[in-house]
Design a protein around this motif. Structure first.
Motif, PDB file in Angstrom:
ATOM      1  N   CYS A 118     -33.590  22.286  -1.157  1.00  0.00           N
ATOM      2  CA  CYS A 118     -34.453  21.419  -1.956  1.00  0.00           C
ATOM      3  C   CYS A 118     -33.640  20.286  -2.562  1.00  0.00           C
ATOM      4  O   CYS A 118     -34.084  19.124  -2.587  1.00  0.00           O
ATOM      5  N   CYS A 130     -32.927  17.658   0.147  1.00  0.00           N
ATOM      6  CA  CYS A 130     -34.081  16.804   0.433  1.00  0.00           C
ATOM      7  C   CYS A 130     -34.273  15.751  -0.663  1.00  0.00           C
ATOM      8  O   CYS A 130     -34.537  14.580  -0.380  1.00  0.00           O
ATOM      9  N   HIS A 131     -34.118  16.188  -1.912  1.00  0.00           N
ATOM     10  CA  HIS A 131     -34.285  15.249  -3.024  1.00  0.00           C
ATOM     11  C   HIS A 131     -33.202  14.176  -3.015  1.00  0.00           C
ATOM     12  O   HIS A 131     -33.485  12.974  -3.150  1.00  0.00           O
ATOM     13  N   SER A 160     -33.691  11.641  -0.342  1.00  0.00           N
ATOM     14  CA  SER A 160     -34.842  10.772  -0.628  1.00  0.00           C
ATOM     15  C   SER A 160     -34.480   9.656  -1.594  1.00  0.00           C
ATOM     16  O   SER A 160     -35.024   8.551  -1.529  1.00  0.00           O
ATOM     17  N   TRP A 215     -39.231  16.147   1.256  1.00  0.00           N
ATOM     18  CA  TRP A 215     -39.261  16.160  -0.204  1.00  0.00           C
ATOM     19  C   TRP A 215     -40.629  15.717  -0.719  1.00  0.00           C
ATOM     20  O   TRP A 215     -41.189  16.327  -1.630  1.00  0.00           O
ATOM     21  N   ASP A 216     -41.173  14.677  -0.108  1.00  0.00           N
ATOM     22  CA  ASP A 216     -42.508  14.215  -0.497  1.00  0.00           C
ATOM     23  C   ASP A 216     -43.556  15.302  -0.258  1.00  0.00           C
ATOM     24  O   ASP A 216     -44.478  15.480  -1.060  1.00  0.00           O
ATOM     25  N   LYS A 221     -43.295  18.012  -2.942  1.00  0.00           N
ATOM     26  CA  LYS A 221     -43.909  17.562  -4.193  1.00  0.00           C
ATOM     27  C   LYS A 221     -45.423  17.617  -4.108  1.00  0.00           C
ATOM     28  O   LYS A 221     -46.102  17.970  -5.083  1.00  0.00           O
TER      29      LYS A 221
END
Length: 298
Positions: free
Chosen positions: A138, A141-142, A145, A206-207, A210
């Protein structure tokens, strides 16, 4: 090169690894459990090389992004509260000084995000050290991004599941926090630069995470999946014996038997929840909550 890691212990180890120097046998560490080893053994224990650079080039982002909603900003009060709840689950109410120290530490996490973006604006290159654990994936991915917006070079080093030390010796790591500072250099050949397409894939994931906004994220068949917060409860039920058991021992058994990247504090919180709902009962209280005896509700 700016290094990014997603845990306090692994980030601290990397800070030492950047300019690692083997301690001197005579003037180095003096505290030992038992007899001090001979010089050859000592040198073998602290063998290693530096990754290169300085500790200022290390960014630590320990936001525990596998837990809780991702709708709120990472430096929000909501995310800080999640971190405090996980770290503080073992504390007694009278340990106010420890909690205050942790709160001060958590306040610095947002500054790490700012430092990362500042380095990106300056055109620095980034190397992300991640493992096959939900919190780390996680975080990966963040971070991607955010960084891809600045068109800076991004490479990754994935922690292998197994490392062959000698002909008949194989080590298994679950996180970068288990790697000695002097040994990080050995993983540099695994570094891989992310293509624009790969960066887009991580950022898109990541999107998606969320948008899912699940209370918990786990790894299933290599994919990050949002699930309910009771997802791991079946493991607690499976390992809970018929008789009594010390709560800490139950958690230790779970961590040893199922190396899934779940923290001991997560198990602690879930067991406490099962006590509140009556599924587990406390047989004998203790001064420290993790030392109390528990069992299945009779």
């Amino acid at each position: 090169m700016i290094e990014i890691l997603f845990g306090e212990s692994e980030g601290g180890a990397m800070k030492l690894a950047k300019n690692y120097q083997q301690p001197d046998y005579e003037d180095g560490p003096t505290a030992w459990l038992g007899e001090k080893p001979d010089k050859a053994t000592f040198e073998d224990m602290f063998a290693g090389e530096a990754v290169g650079g300085t500790s200022a080039e290390v960014i630590i982002l320990p936001f525990m992004l596998d837990i809780g909603s991702l709708k709120e900003p990472l430096d929000s009060t909501y995310r800080k509260q999640i971190i405090l709840e996980q770290y503080g689950v073992y504390w007694n109410e009278d340990e106010k000084e420890e909690r205050e120290e942790l709160e001060q530490a958590v306040e610095t996490y947002g500054k790490e995000l700012q430092r990362m973006e500042q380095f990106a604006k300056q055109g620095e290159s980034f190397r992300i050290w991640y493992s096959n654990k939900p919190y780390s994936l996680c975080g990966l991915c963040h971070a991607v991004s955010v960084l891809r917006k600045y068109e800076c070079a991004i490479s990754v080093v994935r922690l292998p599941d197994y490392v062959r030390e000698e002909e008949n010796t194989t080590l298994r790591y679950s996180s970068w926090g288990e790697v000695d500072a002097g040994q990080f250099y050995r993983f540099l050949p695994l570094e891989k630069e992310l293509s624009e397409h790969e960066q887009k894939v991580f950022a898109s994931r990541w999107d998606e995470l969320k948008e899912e906004d699940a209370p918990l994220r786990v790894l299933i068949n290599g994919c990050l999946v949002g699930v309910k917060e009771d997802f791991y409860d079946f493991l607690i039920r499976r390992e809970l014996p018929e008789g009594e058991i010390i709560q800490a021992r139950l958690i230790g058994n779970l961590l040893l038997k199922y190396p899934l990247g779940i923290s001991d504090s997560w198990y602690m919180n879930r067991i406490n929840h099962m006590i509140e709902t009556g599924e587990i009962e406390v047989v004998k209280e203790a001064d420290e909550i993790f030392r109390r005896s528990i069992r299945k509700e009779q």
